[in-house]
Every structure is written in structure tokens, then in C-alpha cells.
Design an enzyme around this catalytic site. Structure first.
Site, PDB file in Angstrom:
ATOM      1  N   GLU A 222       0.834  -1.201   0.000  1.00  0.00           N
ATOM      2  CA  GLU A 222       0.000   0.000   0.000  1.00  0.00           C
ATOM      3  C   GLU A 222       0.869   1.252   0.000  1.00  0.00           C
ATOM      4  O   GLU A 222       1.928   1.272   0.628  1.00  0.00           O
ATOM      5  CB  GLU A 222      -0.924  -0.003   1.230  1.00  0.00           C
ATOM      6  CG  GLU A 222      -1.743  -1.285   1.357  1.00  0.00           C
ATOM      7  CD  GLU A 222      -2.469  -1.414   2.690  1.00  0.00           C
ATOM      8  OE1 GLU A 222      -2.812  -0.364   3.295  1.00  0.00           O
ATOM      9  OE2 GLU A 222      -2.684  -2.547   3.147  1.00  0.00           O
ATOM     10  N   GLU A 333     -10.242   5.633   2.450  1.00  0.00           N
ATOM     11  CA  GLU A 333     -10.651   4.838   3.611  1.00  0.00           C
ATOM     12  C   GLU A 333     -10.634   5.735   4.837  1.00  0.00           C
ATOM     13  O   GLU A 333      -9.744   6.567   4.990  1.00  0.00           O
ATOM     14  CB  GLU A 333      -9.693   3.654   3.802  1.00  0.00           C
ATOM     15  CG  GLU A 333      -9.991   2.804   5.025  1.00  0.00           C
ATOM     16  CD  GLU A 333      -8.972   1.687   5.241  1.00  0.00           C
ATOM     17  OE1 GLU A 333      -9.003   1.060   6.312  1.00  0.00           O
ATOM     18  OE2 GLU A 333      -8.123   1.469   4.336  1.00  0.00           O
TER      19      GLU A 333
END
Length: 418
Positions: A222, A333
């Protein structure tokens, strides 16, 4: 001889006797209470000292000796650490290794117009780290003590990351592709400074390279930007990386807070604040990120901008990602801790819904993946999903300038998101 006999009335005698007994009991109780308080006072410092000892042991592992130290305008301390002394090489499988040479870029990658490297606040100091070193944001005792435990510092909470599930308080608005073999991902990500309601929440925008099931064997790589007051102690958007090979359980961490990611760049500090950021109705600022698997050695490299290599995740860190990815995901997110029983007002992206468009909503553009032959290609069948569309939403599109793109984000709590 004269004798004097003074008789004390019986009720006075009884009163005095009770007074003496009462005083004795109070004195004893006071003594016991004092001892109890003293015991509590000695017990708590022992616990604090034990925790502080663990914190300092961990700090000694994370913070490496610096050849040079730079004070950032935002309060960060940046240590210039020798390449071979960075945390990556504490990993049992990497001990004694040297950083690898730059790999072959994917075909179709445009490296014209190298991006500016001074996109971080610490560079405003006018200082830089010398060749042969890397800049590392120094971790402080305060950073570590904000975490729920010393062991959990620098890690995401243990959780499953199904796109369609947010029962753990994590909410998403993402675009994704799956069902094929992927060897990398690329995107331009719009940078904002979203409002985060409290220390226990965060807001991020990133790309995920994923393999394995959404169980204990999940592998992810990520990279993106995040606002995380618990991790950094402030509300600046910061450039970050993450990895795990067991669904966020025992392996992996943010940035360089454990051994794993090998940094090769002496001008980018992972975890440092980004500047400038985008403004509503004003200037827009985005960063370009590319993650791809080196065909020769199999490691996953990270590039910032149009040619600036940050470093790589060695393939030995992974199980499934040692071969390939089975999903690529892009988007936002947040963590919703439901303060006061209501949905959080933590913002995703710009804090505005996708429908507001350019200059107001946050975006991802030029979305691409890397195929088996090391070619950058447009996304086939991009799907978009927002698991709480009344709080944060997403709208995808495609055109000749931006290629595959989407707008996403939102304010969180509002009349339709109670």
C-alpha cells in the site's frame, strides 16, 4: 493525710471510652488507607517504568544513528541514516544484504518531466541528506505512547479488509479490478487535508496491490497519503507506505517502523508531511505513484512522480505476492469510531461528494496496471464501490486526458448519514 476521691459519672466514662475506641479505629483505618495508597503509588510507577523501558527498547530499534539531523518547519526531526543501517536490514532474511540497483521500468512509462522532490515540508528547511544516506522521520516517545500498546505501534488494527464490509468501523470508497494477474499499479492521487474528528480515527487515500484471500494469508502493498493523529500526533497529510503478509496480524507496518521496505532515495522521507495540498475551489495538487514487480529479481518497487525511485519491498517478505497480485484497488478509507453513537464527521478526500467534480471533490486519475509482460495498460473493467454512499461516495469515468479516473469522498455525518 487528706484523700480526694473524684467520682466520674458513668455516662461520661462510657462516652470517653467510646471516643478512645473510635480514635483507635480511625487511626488504624487511616494507617491502612495510607498504606494502600502508598502501595498503589508504588504499583503504578512500576507499570509505567516497565512500559517506558519497552518503549525505549523499541525506539532503539527504530531510530538508527544519524550522520546528520534536520529540523523540519512542522516540528519533525529527520535523521540522515546510512543506507546499510536502515531498519530493513534488521530483518533476518535481509541481514548483510545491500540495496539493489534500479530495475527496468514498465513499458509505456513516461519519464519525461521529472517531478519535483520538494513536495515535503522538511525540504523547506533548505537542508538535505547526503548521498549514501536516507532521510528517516525520527520516532519519539510521545508517538509511541499514543498507540494502544507498544506492540501495536506502527501497525493497522488486525482486521479483514473486504471491500463490502465495514463492520469493523473502516469505510471505503474505491475503484478496483480483480480476476486477472497483476504486476503493478499506477495512479495520480489528489492530496487534501481532510478533517479527522478524533485521535482514534484516520483518513487516507491510497492504492492497494493485493493477493491471497481475505483471511489470515492476505498479502498487501500500500502507498498513498494519510491524516492520522494517533500515528503522527498532528493533522497534516503525510506520504506513507504499508505492507503485510498475514492480514495485518504479525507482519508489516507503516513506513520504516519495522524491518521490511528497503529505501534507496535520499530526498524523500516516508511518513513526512506533504506540502502543498489542494484547496476547495482553488489550486489542485496531486502525486503520482507507481508500484511494480521487477521482472528480473521479483521485488516490488515504488516510484514517486515521473522517475524518482523511493525503494522496494523484497519479494521474500511475501507468500502470494512473491508471484503476482490478484487484485488492485484505489481509493479512500476512513475509520468511523461512532462518537456519541453517531456517524463520525471525519472527512474522506476533500470532504465533498464526488458529484461536485474538479476543484471540489478529490480524485484519482490515470489509473493503470502492469501486465505479465511488464507493460503499463489502462484498467480493464474498473468497478467502483462505496460501502456507505450517503456518507462517502464515488463516480467513475474515462476520457482522453485523464484516462480511467474517479471522483470520491464526502463529509461523513450529514442529514443523510446520521
Amino acid at each position: 493525710m487528706v484523700s480526694c476521691c473524684c467520682k466520674i459519672p458513668i455516662f461520661v466514662f462510657v462516652f470517653l471510652l467510646l471516643l478512645v475506641i473510635s480514635s483507635s479505629i480511625c487511626a488504624a483505618h487511616s494507617s491502612e488507607t495510607g498504606n494502600s495508597q502508598a502501595n498503589n503509588q508504588t504499583f503504578r510507577p512500576e507499570e509505567e517504568l516497565k512500559k517506558l523501558k519497552l518503549v525505549r527498547e523499541r525506539l532503539n530499534k527504530i531510530n538508527k544513528p544519524a550522520l546528520k539531523t534536520i529540523q523540519s518547519p512542522d516540528g519533525d526531526i529527520i535523521d540522515c541514516v546510512l543506507l546499510r543501517h536502515q531498519p530493513a536490514f534488521d530483518h533476518p532474511k535481509l541481514k548483510g544484504k545491500k540495496p539493489l540497483d534500479p530495475p527496468e521500468r514498465p513499458n509505456g512509462h513516461n519519464r519525461k518531466g521529472m517531478a519535483a522532490e520538494d513536495f515535503q515540508m522538511w525540504m523547506m528547511s533548505g537542508e538535505s541528506c547526503p548521498e549514501g544516506t536516507i532521510p528517516i522521520r525520527r520516532t519519539t516517545e510521545e508517538d509511541m505512547l499514543r498507540a494502544s500498546s507498544v506492540a501495536s505501534f506502527g501497525k493497522k488494527p488486525t482486521r479483514l479488509v473486504r471491500r463490502d464490509s465495514s463492520s469493523d468501523g473502516h469505510e471505503h470508497a474505491v475503484g478496483y479490478v480483480s480476476g486477472d494477474e497483476y504486476y503493478g499499479a499506477k495512479a495520480n492521487i489528489n492530496v487534501w487535508a481532510p478533517r479527522v474528528s478524533n485521535q482514534y480515527e484516520f483518513s487516507l487515500s491510497q492504492l492497494w496491490v493485493i493477493s491471497g484471500s481475505f483471511g489470515d494469508d492476505l498479502n498487501t502493498i500500500e502507498a498513498g497519503w494519510q491524516v492520522s493523529p494517533e500515528l503522527y500526533g498532528d493533522y497534516y497529510p503525510r506520504f506513507f507506505t504499508y505492507w503485510t503478509s498475514d492480514a495485518y496480524q504479525a507482519t508489516g507496518c507503516y513506513n520504516l517502523l519495522c524491518s521490511g521496505f528497503v529505501q534507496t532515495n535520499n530526498r524523500i522521507a516516508i511518513g513526512a508531511a506533504i506540502s502543498p495540498t489542494s484547496s476547495y475551489g482553488g489550486g489542485q495538487f496531486d502525486i503520482s505513484l507507481l508500484v511494480w514487480k521487477d521482472p528480473k529479481h521479483g521485488n516490488w518497487w515504488l516510484e514517486f512522480g515521473s522517475g524518482i525511485l523511493v525503494g522496494y519491498w523484497p519479494s521474500i517478505l511475501f507468500t502470494h505476492l512473491r508471484d503476482r497480485a490478484s487484485m488492485v484497488q484505489f481509493g479512500g478509507e476512513i475509520v468511523n469510531s461512532s462518537p456519541g453513537g453517531s456517524h463520525t464527521s471525519t472527512e474522506m478526500g476533500s470532504g465533498h461528494f464526488a458529484g461536485e467534480g474538479f476543484g471540489k471533490a478529490s480524485y484519482f486519475r490515470n489509473l493503470q496496471v502492469v501486465d505479465w509482460d511488464n507493460n503499463l495498460i489502462p484498467l480493464p473493467n474498473l468497478k467502483v464501490l462505496a460501502d456507505h454512499p450517503n456518507c462517502y461516495d464515488i463516480q467513475g469515468g474515462i476520457n482522453t486526458v485523464w484516462g480511467n479516473y474517479f471522483y470520491y469522498g464526502g463529509p461523513g455525518r450529514n442529514v443523510n448519514c446520521p
